[in-house]
Design an enzyme around this catalytic site. Structure first.
Site, PDB file in Angstrom:
ATOM      1  N   LYS A 211       0.811  -1.228   0.030  1.00 18.83           N
ATOM      2  CA  LYS A 211       0.167  -0.101   0.064  1.00 18.83           C
ATOM      3  C   LYS A 211       0.871   1.227   0.240  1.00 18.83           C
ATOM      4  O   LYS A 211       2.086   1.101   0.343  1.00 18.83           O
ATOM      5  CB  LYS A 211      -1.199  -0.140   1.370  1.00 18.83           C
ATOM      6  CG  LYS A 211      -0.129   0.218   2.488  1.00 18.83           C
ATOM      7  CD  LYS A 211      -0.936  -0.251   3.775  1.00 18.83           C
ATOM      8  CE  LYS A 211      -0.276  -0.124   5.079  1.00 18.83           C
ATOM      9  NZ  LYS A 211      -1.272  -0.584   6.336  1.00 18.83           N
TER      10      LYS A 211
ATOM     11  N   ARG B 178       0.813 -10.972   6.714  1.00 18.21           N
ATOM     12  CA  ARG B 178       0.575  -9.716   6.261  1.00 18.21           C
ATOM     13  C   ARG B 178       1.842  -8.696   6.500  1.00 18.21           C
ATOM     14  O   ARG B 178       1.437  -7.695   6.940  1.00 18.21           O
ATOM     15  CB  ARG B 178      -0.599  -8.923   6.334  1.00 18.21           C
ATOM     16  CG  ARG B 178      -1.834  -9.794   6.061  1.00 18.21           C
ATOM     17  CD  ARG B 178      -3.256  -8.889   5.996  1.00 18.21           C
ATOM     18  NE  ARG B 178      -3.196  -8.294   7.410  1.00 18.21           N
ATOM     19  CZ  ARG B 178      -3.936  -8.604   8.268  1.00 18.21           C
ATOM     20  NH1 ARG B 178      -4.554  -9.868   8.545  1.00 18.21           N
ATOM     21  NH2 ARG B 178      -3.983  -7.966   9.233  1.00 18.21           N
TER      22      ARG B 178
ATOM     23  N   TYR C 284      18.717  30.459   7.212  1.00 16.15           N
ATOM     24  CA  TYR C 284      17.457  31.419   8.044  1.00 16.15           C
ATOM     25  C   TYR C 284      17.722  31.390   9.445  1.00 16.15           C
ATOM     26  O   TYR C 284      17.791  30.173  10.097  1.00 16.15           O
ATOM     27  CB  TYR C 284      16.377  30.719   7.514  1.00 16.15           C
ATOM     28  CG  TYR C 284      15.774  30.871   6.073  1.00 16.15           C
ATOM     29  CD1 TYR C 284      16.176  31.984   5.741  1.00 16.15           C
ATOM     30  CD2 TYR C 284      15.439  29.897   5.266  1.00 16.15           C
ATOM     31  CE1 TYR C 284      15.967  32.230   4.141  1.00 16.15           C
ATOM     32  CE2 TYR C 284      15.044  29.879   4.002  1.00 16.15           C
ATOM     33  CZ  TYR C 284      15.351  31.172   3.590  1.00 16.15           C
ATOM     34  OH  TYR C 284      14.985  31.227   2.159  1.00 16.15           O
TER      35      TYR C 284
ATOM     36  N   CYS D  12      16.064  24.067   5.116  1.00 12.08           N
ATOM     37  CA  CYS D  12      15.211  25.144   4.276  1.00 12.08           C
ATOM     38  C   CYS D  12      14.465  24.178   3.063  1.00 12.08           C
ATOM     39  O   CYS D  12      14.460  22.865   3.160  1.00 12.08           O
ATOM     40  CB  CYS D  12      16.177  25.959   3.368  1.00 12.08           C
ATOM     41  SG  CYS D  12      17.442  26.899   4.536  1.00 12.08           S
TER      42      CYS D  12
ATOM     43  N   ASP E 134      14.902  23.857   0.093  1.00 14.80           N
ATOM     44  CA  ASP E 134      15.491  23.262  -0.924  1.00 14.80           C
ATOM     45  C   ASP E 134      17.087  22.875  -0.642  1.00 14.80           C
ATOM     46  O   ASP E 134      17.796  22.327  -1.329  1.00 14.80           O
ATOM     47  CB  ASP E 134      15.635  24.102  -2.207  1.00 14.80           C
ATOM     48  CG  ASP E 134      14.113  24.736  -2.588  1.00 14.80           C
ATOM     49  OD1 ASP E 134      13.368  23.902  -2.784  1.00 14.80           O
ATOM     50  OD2 ASP E 134      14.162  25.734  -2.538  1.00 14.80           O
TER      51      ASP E 134
HETATM   52  C1  LIG Z   1      -0.323  -1.910   6.847  1.00 14.64           C
HETATM   53  C2  LIG Z   1      -1.145  -3.143   7.285  1.00 14.64           C
HETATM   54  C3  LIG Z   1      -0.290  -4.317   7.305  1.00 14.64           C
HETATM   55  C4  LIG Z   1       1.039  -4.281   7.486  1.00 14.64           C
HETATM   56  O1  LIG Z   1       1.688  -3.881   8.678  1.00 14.64           O
HETATM   57  P1  LIG Z   1       3.176  -3.726   8.999  1.00 14.64           P
HETATM   58  O2  LIG Z   1       3.085  -3.373  10.597  1.00 14.64           O
HETATM   59  O3  LIG Z   1       3.752  -2.549   8.112  1.00 14.64           O
HETATM   60  O4  LIG Z   1       3.674  -4.873   8.718  1.00 14.64           O
HETATM   61  C5  LIG Z   1      -0.988  -5.565   7.560  1.00 14.64           C
HETATM   62  N1  LIG Z   1      -2.218  -5.467   7.257  1.00 14.64           N
HETATM   63  C6  LIG Z   1      -2.973  -4.350   7.416  1.00 14.64           C
HETATM   64  C7  LIG Z   1      -4.552  -4.472   7.383  1.00 14.64           C
HETATM   65  C8  LIG Z   1      -2.405  -3.145   7.277  1.00 14.64           C
HETATM   66  O5  LIG Z   1      -3.216  -2.067   6.940  1.00 14.64           O
END
Ligand SMILES: *Cc1c(COP(=O)(O)O)cnc(C)c1O
Length: 370
Positions: free
Chosen positions: A36, A218, A259, A306, A308
């Site tokens: 994502k 995941r 700055y 800054c 840039d």
């Molecule tokens: C982002 C996300 C992950 C991965 O999480 P990490 O902490 O980056 O491993 C897994 N499941 C869901 C639903 C997420 O939104």
């Protein structure tokens, strides 16, 4: 080729290493590489390709649009999309075999309508809220959701799933409480006549909770080589942020820099001007609190960051225009890391790397297989 002004280099060999390592930790589960937010700022398509080469059999995206971008790039592995606003037309998702998440009856009905339009069965992952109180169906509404899903003809429930709130705090009792609620939800799904697979583990749980690997894991941040838990893991950071010295000069003692003139040279010194700033992802709050890797050493950035530009104090060392500057990288040679930036600015490295997804920063890849 001109030296880079602002560039992130994405090391796909390291990414493949991380995916293979995590896949090995979760041997009995399938591995979904979470890509994502344009692959946490690393480039979703390139990351997904390398992740699949290394053994990931699923891809995870937030929005349906992100999932469809992966399909358009030619990925045929299952892709799960988990969050879009109400009224989203899921039809292209069903048509292109994107697995869709449902946390409510409304979402399930939107997906069912899309399945009707597409003239095919939609594959759905029902999400139970086990304590994060974010996305996911509250336990009280869960029996009705699993019941409707079981009865709906053009819906195939692939999985039930949930997301952990404190997996990064090893041993936190809330993770066990979430796992128990997840078991309850599973029993209710079985009672409704479903036979779903289950997934729960983010990166932190992949590394620390083998009991929660279930059917599918995941991992997100860990595939990018950033470890969310204070437990050793064989992960290699994937992103290096670099630039080039644009101007070198010597200033006398007593002169101040940038700055606000917030830093003053105590003695004559060599300065290196680096043409990146907060428009390129260098947080302004790192002013006078960061280092770069330049000419084989860590050197302090002096004065304000800054839009840039930043200025590096090099003392009496000779630093030349055109020299490479590493803003953050793996840390292997002593260069700063995304984690160091996060710790200094009070955030997490997720935000640092994801924030490098911006039009002014070029992205190049190393370790690409052709
Ligand atoms: C982002 C996300 C992950 C991965 O999480 P990490 O902490 O980056 O491993 C897994 N499941 C869901 C639903 C997420 O939104």
């Amino acid at each position: 080729m001109a030296a880079p002004r602002a560039e992130v280099v994405i090391d796909l060999d390291n990414l493949r290493h991380n995916v293979a390592y995590l896949d090995g930790l979760a041997k009995d589960a399938d591995t979904m590489a979470v890509v994502k937010a344009d692959g946490y700022g690393h480039g979703a398509v390139e990351v997904a390709r390398a992740a699949v080469e290394a053994g990931a059999t699923w891809l995870g995206s937030c929005s349906l649009a992100e999932a469809l971008t992966l399909r358009a790039a030619g990925f045929t592995v299952p892709i799960l999309a988990w969050l879009d606003p109400p009224g989203t037309d899921y039809t292209p998702g069903v048509e292109q075999d994107v697995d869709l998440a449902a946390s409510s009856i409304t979402q399930l009905k939107d997906i069912t309508a899309a399945a009707g339009k597409a003239g095919k069965t939609a594959r759905v992952h029902l999400k139970i809220d086990t304590g994060l109180s974010r996305n996911g169906c509250p336990a009280a509404d869960w029996p009705a959701l699993v019941d409707l899903a079981a009865k709906t003809a053009n819906i195939e429930v692939h999985s039930i799933w949930s997301h952990l709130a404190v997996a990064d705090e090893v041993g936190h009792p809330a993770t066990d409480a979430q796992a128990e609620r997840f078991d309850d939800a599973y029993r209710e799904a079985l009672a409704a006549g479903l036979d779903p697979r289950r997934h729960l583990a983010n990166s932190a749980a992949v590394i620390t909770r083998p009991d929660l690997h279930l059917d599918l894991v995941r991992p997100g941040i860990a595939i990018y080589g950033l470890n969310p838990v204070p437990v050793p893991a064989d992960l290699r950071p994937v992103m290096t942020f670099r630039s080039t010295v644009a101007l070198a000069k010597r200033i006398p003692a007593g002169e101040s820099v940038s700055y606000g003139l917030s830093w003053t040279a105590k003695s004559d010194t060599n300065l290196a001007l680096v043409p990146v700033g907060y428009a390129d992802g260098v947080p302004r709050s790192l002013s006078n609190r960061m280092h770069v890797w330049l000419a084989h050493k860590r050197r302090p950035v002096v004065g304000r960051v800054c839009m840039d530009q930043i200025v590096v104090d090099c003392g009496d060392d000779a630093v030349a225009e055109g020299d490479e500057v590493v803003l953050f990288g793996s840390g292997d040679e002593g260069e700063p890391t995304a984690r160091e930036w996060a710790d200094t600015t009070g955030t997490i490295d997720y935000e640092i790397v994801t924030g490098m997804y911006r039009p002014r920063v070029a992205r190049t890849y190393s370790g690409t297989r052709r």
